[in-house]
Design a protein around this motif. Structure first.
Motif, short mmCIF file in Angstrom:
data_model
loop_
_atom_site.label_atom_id
_atom_site.label_comp_id
_atom_site.label_asym_id
_atom_site.label_seq_id
_atom_site.Cartn_x
_atom_site.Cartn_y
_atom_site.Cartn_z
N GLU A 138 0.87 -1.17 0.00
CA GLU A 138 0.20 0.02 -0.11
C GLU A 138 0.88 1.29 -0.03
O GLU A 138 0.50 2.07 -0.70
CB GLU A 138 -0.87 0.12 1.17
CG GLU A 138 -2.19 1.29 1.19
CD GLU A 138 -2.95 1.07 2.51
OE1 GLU A 138 -3.81 2.13 2.33
OE2 GLU A 138 -2.90 0.05 2.91
N GLU A 141 2.26 1.96 -3.58
CA GLU A 141 0.96 2.27 -4.48
C GLU A 141 0.92 3.79 -4.33
O GLU A 141 0.84 4.56 -5.05
CB GLU A 141 -0.02 1.46 -4.04
CG GLU A 141 0.01 0.05 -4.94
CD GLU A 141 -1.00 -0.95 -4.36
OE1 GLU A 141 -2.31 -0.41 -3.49
OE2 GLU A 141 -1.14 -2.18 -4.82
N LYS A 142 0.71 4.28 -2.90
CA LYS A 142 0.68 5.57 -2.54
C LYS A 142 1.61 6.39 -3.06
O LYS A 142 1.51 7.33 -3.62
CB LYS A 142 0.35 5.69 -0.96
CG LYS A 142 -0.66 4.94 -0.38
CD LYS A 142 -1.93 5.66 -0.51
CE LYS A 142 -3.01 5.09 0.34
NZ LYS A 142 -4.24 5.42 -0.23
#
Length: 146
Positions: A138, A141-142
């Motif tokens: 995550e 991805e951010k």
């Protein structure tokens, strides 16, 4: 943003940067003589995608400049690990693919670094590593979205 969140963010990124540096150093030393981590990464990517890529596509995939990617591709071509062909529709563009020598070099690199990675995962514990992966994905991805 609170001071507590700021401290947490600084601590998180400090750990990530330190891990990156330590992993880079340790794995670079284990790679076959003459192979750089950047070269292994490109060979690994080409082997996984299983199709040709342009230098621009590779640069984008690795979040590098075209110049940095060209440097890595030149070294891989000189070592005989990739095939570079012109785009028959646009002579300014090239296509890159991994060749049998590159596949063999990638396999040798994987064989050299796998025991190191496996040992670290074993020492930390597979369950704990599995728990960390979703958070790391995550975070990637951010950062990749920005």
């Amino acid at each position: 943003m609170s001071q507590q969140t700021d401290s947490l963010a600084v601590a998180l990124f400090s750990e990530i940067f330190t891990i990156d540096q330590l992993a880079h150093n340790r794995l670079s030393k284990a790679l076959p003589k003459g192979m750089e981590l950047s070269q292994f990464s490109v060979l690994n990517h080409l082997a996984r995608v299983g199709e040709e890529r342009t230098p621009a596509q590779l640069a984008q995939a690795f979040h590098l400049t075209r110049g940095a990617m060209s440097n890595t591709l030149s070294k891989l071509e000189w070592a005989g690990h990739i095939h570079v062909r012109p785009d028959w529709n646009d002579a300014r563009r090239k296509f890159i693919s991994i060749n049998p020598s590159g596949r063999a070099a990638r396999e040798a690199a994987i064989a050299a670094v796998s025991p190191i990675i496996a040992e670290v995962v074993e020492e930390i514990g597979t369950d704990r590593v599995r728990l960390a992966l979703p958070v790391l994905r995550e975070l990637r991805e951010k950062l990749g979205a920005g």
